[in-house]
Design a protein around this motif. Structure first.
Motif, PDB file in Angstrom:
ATOM      1  N   SER A 300       0.835  -1.198   0.000  1.00 54.43           N
ATOM      2  CA  SER A 300       0.000   0.000   0.000  1.00 54.43           C
ATOM      3  C   SER A 300       0.867   1.244   0.000  1.00 54.43           C
ATOM      4  CB  SER A 300      -0.926   0.016   1.217  1.00 54.43           C
ATOM      5  OG  SER A 300      -1.857  -1.036   1.136  1.00 54.43           O
ATOM      6  N   PHE A 301       0.554   2.159  -0.888  1.00 57.80           N
ATOM      7  CA  PHE A 301       1.260   3.432  -1.009  1.00 57.80           C
ATOM      8  C   PHE A 301       0.358   4.473  -0.356  1.00 57.80           C
ATOM      9  CE2 PHE A 301       2.352   0.471  -4.287  1.00 57.80           C
ATOM     10  CZ  PHE A 301       3.747   0.519  -4.344  1.00 57.80           C
ATOM     11  N   SER A 302       0.442   4.530   0.956  1.00 61.70           N
ATOM     12  CA  SER A 302      -0.567   5.240   1.743  1.00 61.70           C
ATOM     13  C   SER A 302      -0.607   6.731   1.470  1.00 61.70           C
ATOM     14  CB  SER A 302      -0.326   4.976   3.234  1.00 61.70           C
ATOM     15  OG  SER A 302      -0.405   3.590   3.496  1.00 61.70           O
ATOM     16  N   VAL A 339      -2.091   5.485 -12.406  1.00 63.82           N
ATOM     17  CA  VAL A 339      -1.194   4.557 -13.087  1.00 63.82           C
ATOM     18  C   VAL A 339       0.216   5.133 -13.211  1.00 63.82           C
ATOM     19  CG1 VAL A 339      -0.738   3.347 -15.259  1.00 63.82           C
ATOM     20  CG2 VAL A 339      -3.056   3.385 -14.307  1.00 63.82           C
ATOM     21  N   THR A 340       0.334   6.432 -13.460  1.00 63.82           N
ATOM     22  CA  THR A 340       1.674   7.028 -13.603  1.00 63.82           C
ATOM     23  C   THR A 340       2.465   6.934 -12.298  1.00 63.82           C
ATOM     24  OG1 THR A 340       0.735   9.217 -13.153  1.00 63.82           O
ATOM     25  CG2 THR A 340       0.987   8.571 -15.463  1.00 63.82           C
ATOM     26  N   HIS A 341       1.791   7.108 -11.148  1.00 65.14           N
ATOM     27  CA  HIS A 341       2.462   6.929  -9.853  1.00 65.14           C
ATOM     28  C   HIS A 341       2.897   5.474  -9.686  1.00 65.14           C
ATOM     29  CE1 HIS A 341       1.642  10.927  -8.430  1.00 65.14           C
ATOM     30  NE2 HIS A 341       0.327  10.774  -8.546  1.00 65.14           N
ATOM     31  N   ALA A 342       2.006   4.559 -10.054  1.00 65.48           N
ATOM     32  CA  ALA A 342       2.327   3.137  -9.916  1.00 65.48           C
ATOM     33  C   ALA A 342       3.547   2.770 -10.757  1.00 65.48           C
ATOM     34  CB  ALA A 342       1.122   2.299 -10.324  1.00 65.48           C
ATOM     35  N   GLN A 343       3.650   3.328 -11.954  1.00 64.51           N
ATOM     36  CA  GLN A 343       4.807   3.042 -12.802  1.00 64.51           C
ATOM     37  C   GLN A 343       6.094   3.614 -12.211  1.00 64.51           C
ATOM     38  OE1 GLN A 343       2.825   4.623 -16.514  1.00 64.51           O
ATOM     39  NE2 GLN A 343       3.785   2.794 -17.400  1.00 64.51           N
ATOM     40  N   ARG A 344       5.983   4.739 -11.527  1.00 63.60           N
ATOM     41  CA  ARG A 344       7.172   5.326 -10.908  1.00 63.60           C
ATOM     42  C   ARG A 344       7.659   4.469  -9.750  1.00 63.60           C
ATOM     43  NH1 ARG A 344       7.983   9.650  -6.984  1.00 63.60           N
ATOM     44  NH2 ARG A 344       5.734  10.010  -6.842  1.00 63.60           N
ATOM     45  N   SER A 351       1.496   0.381 -18.646  1.00 59.27           N
ATOM     46  CA  SER A 351       0.237   1.119 -18.475  1.00 59.27           C
ATOM     47  C   SER A 351      -0.901   0.499 -19.276  1.00 59.27           C
ATOM     48  CB  SER A 351       0.424   2.575 -18.905  1.00 59.27           C
ATOM     49  OG  SER A 351       0.779   2.649 -20.273  1.00 59.27           O
ATOM     50  N   ASP A 352      -0.659  -0.654 -19.908  1.00 58.44           N
ATOM     51  CA  ASP A 352      -1.701  -1.318 -20.691  1.00 58.44           C
ATOM     52  C   ASP A 352      -2.697  -1.997 -19.752  1.00 58.44           C
ATOM     53  OD1 ASP A 352      -0.438  -0.555 -23.047  1.00 58.44           O
ATOM     54  OD2 ASP A 352       0.757  -2.399 -23.145  1.00 58.44           O
ATOM     55  N   ILE A 353      -3.899  -1.488 -19.700  1.00 60.35           N
ATOM     56  CA  ILE A 353      -4.922  -2.013 -18.791  1.00 60.35           C
ATOM     57  C   ILE A 353      -5.589  -3.220 -19.441  1.00 60.35           C
ATOM     58  CG2 ILE A 353      -7.080  -1.506 -17.607  1.00 60.35           C
ATOM     59  CD1 ILE A 353      -6.174   1.472 -17.615  1.00 60.35           C
ATOM     60  N   SER A 354      -5.460  -4.382 -18.799  1.00 65.20           N
ATOM     61  CA  SER A 354      -6.067  -5.592 -19.352  1.00 65.20           C
ATOM     62  C   SER A 354      -7.496  -5.793 -18.860  1.00 65.20           C
ATOM     63  CB  SER A 354      -5.221  -6.817 -18.997  1.00 65.20           C
ATOM     64  OG  SER A 354      -5.106  -6.970 -17.592  1.00 65.20           O
ATOM     65  N   ASP A 355      -7.834  -5.175 -17.729  1.00 69.66           N
ATOM     66  CA  ASP A 355      -9.189  -5.312 -17.199  1.00 69.66           C
ATOM     67  C   ASP A 355      -9.434  -4.186 -16.210  1.00 69.66           C
ATOM     68  OD1 ASP A 355     -11.706  -6.496 -16.840  1.00 69.66           O
ATOM     69  OD2 ASP A 355     -11.030  -7.573 -15.064  1.00 69.66           O
ATOM     70  N   GLN A 356     -10.685  -3.796 -16.074  1.00 64.75           N
ATOM     71  CA  GLN A 356     -11.063  -2.805 -15.072  1.00 64.75           C
ATOM     72  C   GLN A 356     -12.354  -3.249 -14.405  1.00 64.75           C
ATOM     73  OE1 GLN A 356     -11.187   0.814 -17.383  1.00 64.75           O
ATOM     74  NE2 GLN A 356     -13.228   0.425 -18.167  1.00 64.75           N
TER      75      GLN A 356
END
Length: 424
Positions: A300-302, A339-344, A351-356
């Motif tokens: 978790s990135f609180s 998503v950009t934070h998650a990639q950092r 960033s290719d979303i396979s499902d939401q």
């Protein structure tokens, strides 16, 4: 004819369970082991609702309720910031006002003590309850007691959690403050940008909530339970004490009915002319391709209000709470911005979303589930409102429901969870 409610405690009963999430399936397994005939009713496949879309954390550390003054103070920001981790749609402010009033009452210190005590009783017994299911190899293979890691960019955020950590430790919950080097030892794939963290070694991780729910439901059905893939639309108590359930398919009668339909339970309860202040915390997730160097557990990135976890063959990004009811269209914009934070933080993450996915957490204002029978309908057992802790406490809820039906001694006083606290 003997009334359904007058039968001996040990007599086999016909039991209908409305809801095939972790709570409903757990109830079914415990009741089946007690010798009862179980039928499950759900318009979706087993485990395909809110139980399937979570972050996979068995969170036995989470003693602090959502209903706190700290959360309440965030309401103005929730209205102003459409991309924040806590969001309240403006057009839902009026419908949720009664819930917010009760939420405010639950924040009072005396009430907080009762809530924390009840959460402790539930959480401290959750691993033992899970142990009764992990005798099945298919279930055991999906559950890891690998801990849960919260990370922060600096130690100031950890200091802000000092009161929470102190309360957890006072209740015997293991919490370790970890340094940047220790974070890298725990999760080598993370970018080296985190200065401090909290590690909860006794928390668990489910590597595929949906597969786990399917494995549990297969245990249930191969031992004789019946599944009706229909939508329940009404419940009624008949003069002899039997409980009638009307669905989109047909009408069936049972000796007992368990209402475990999560966030959809309120509309069914209203068909009994009863009500509780159940609302929904809408939760979103995205599935992203798993990078070559991945995570070992849920992290978790609180500071940013999101989590990443290695679910199935992907990385699941879960984020935030949205109050907008059951009918509003999804808003994918806030979680997409994360998503950009998650990639950092996780190098190599695509960033290719396979499902939401959008799911509905069943939320009561005091952060406690409701477990037990309404006074006027003793043949109906309520088992919903677990909020963020359904995956953690579902198996224990099943054992409590089974003990309630058997009129057997309970491991603790469940009065704080009773429907009577809502006047029913």
């Amino acid at each position: 004819m003997i009334s359904a409610l007058a039968r001996p405690d040990t007599a086999p009963l016909s039991i209908g369970i409305i809801g095939a999430g972790i709570v409903g399936v757990s109830c079914g397994l415990h009741l089946q082991r007690a010798g009862h005939q179980v039928e499950v009713i759900d318009w979706q496949g087993a485990g395909e609702g809110a139980s399937s879309g979570n972050a996979g954390i068995i969170a036995v550390s989470e003693l602090i309720p959502f209903s706190t003054f700290a959360t309440l103070r965030k309401v103005p920001a929730m209205l102003r910031d459409p991309n924040g981790p806590l969001r309240l749609r403006r057009d839902y402010l009026f419908p949720i006002l009664p819930w917010l009033v009760r939420f405010t009452l639950a924040c009072r210190p005396a009430k907080q003590k009762t809530i924390v005590n009840a959460l402790f009783e539930l959480l401290s017994r959750s691993w033992d309850a899970w142990a009764s299911f992990t005798t099945d190899p298919a279930v055991a293979a999906l559950i890891q007691r690998s801990g849960w890691l919260q990370v922060f960019e600096d130690s100031e955020s950890v200091r802000k959690k000092a009161a929470t950590v102190a309360l957890q430790r006072a209740r015997g919950i293991a919490v370790q403050e970890v340094s940047s080097n220790e974070i890298r030892d725990l999760e080598p794939a993370l970018a080296p940008v985190f200065g401090a963290g909290l590690y909860y070694p006794d928390n668990g991780f489910v590597s595929s909530p949906l597969k786990m729910l399917r494995a549990l439901s297969e245990m249930l059905f191969r031992n004789g339970a019946t599944y009706h893939r229909e939508r329940a639309v009404a419940i009624a108590t008949l003069p002899g004490g039997e409980i009638e359930v009307r669905t989109t398919g047909e009408t069936r009668c049972y000796d007992r009915v368990i209402l475990a339909a999560g966030a959809h339970s309120r509309s069914l309860l209203r068909t009994l002319k009863l009500d509780v202040p159940l609302d929904t915390e809408r939760g979103y997730h995205l599935m992203l391709p798993r990078p070559a160097h991945s995570l070992r557990r849920s992290v978790s990135f609180s500071d940013y209000g999101f989590s990443l976890g290695p679910i199935d063959d992907a990385i699941r990004l879960t984020s935030g709470v949205e109050f907008a009811g059951l009918e509003a269209a999804p808003d994918w914009s806030p979680i997409s911005h994360i998503v950009t934070h998650a990639q950092r933080f996780l190098p190599g993450l695509s960033s290719d979303i396979s499902d939401q996915w959008l799911g509905f957490r069943p939320s009561l204002p005091d952060s406690l589930p409701v477990i037990g029978s309404p006074r006027e309908h003793p043949g109906v057992i309520l088992a919903f409102g677990h909020g963020h802790l359904g995956l953690t406490t579902g198996p224990l809820t099943g054992s409590l429901v089974a003990a309630t039906i058997a009129r057997a001694p309970l491991p603790f006083d469940i009065e704080p969870l009773s429907p009577s606290r809502w006047g029913i």
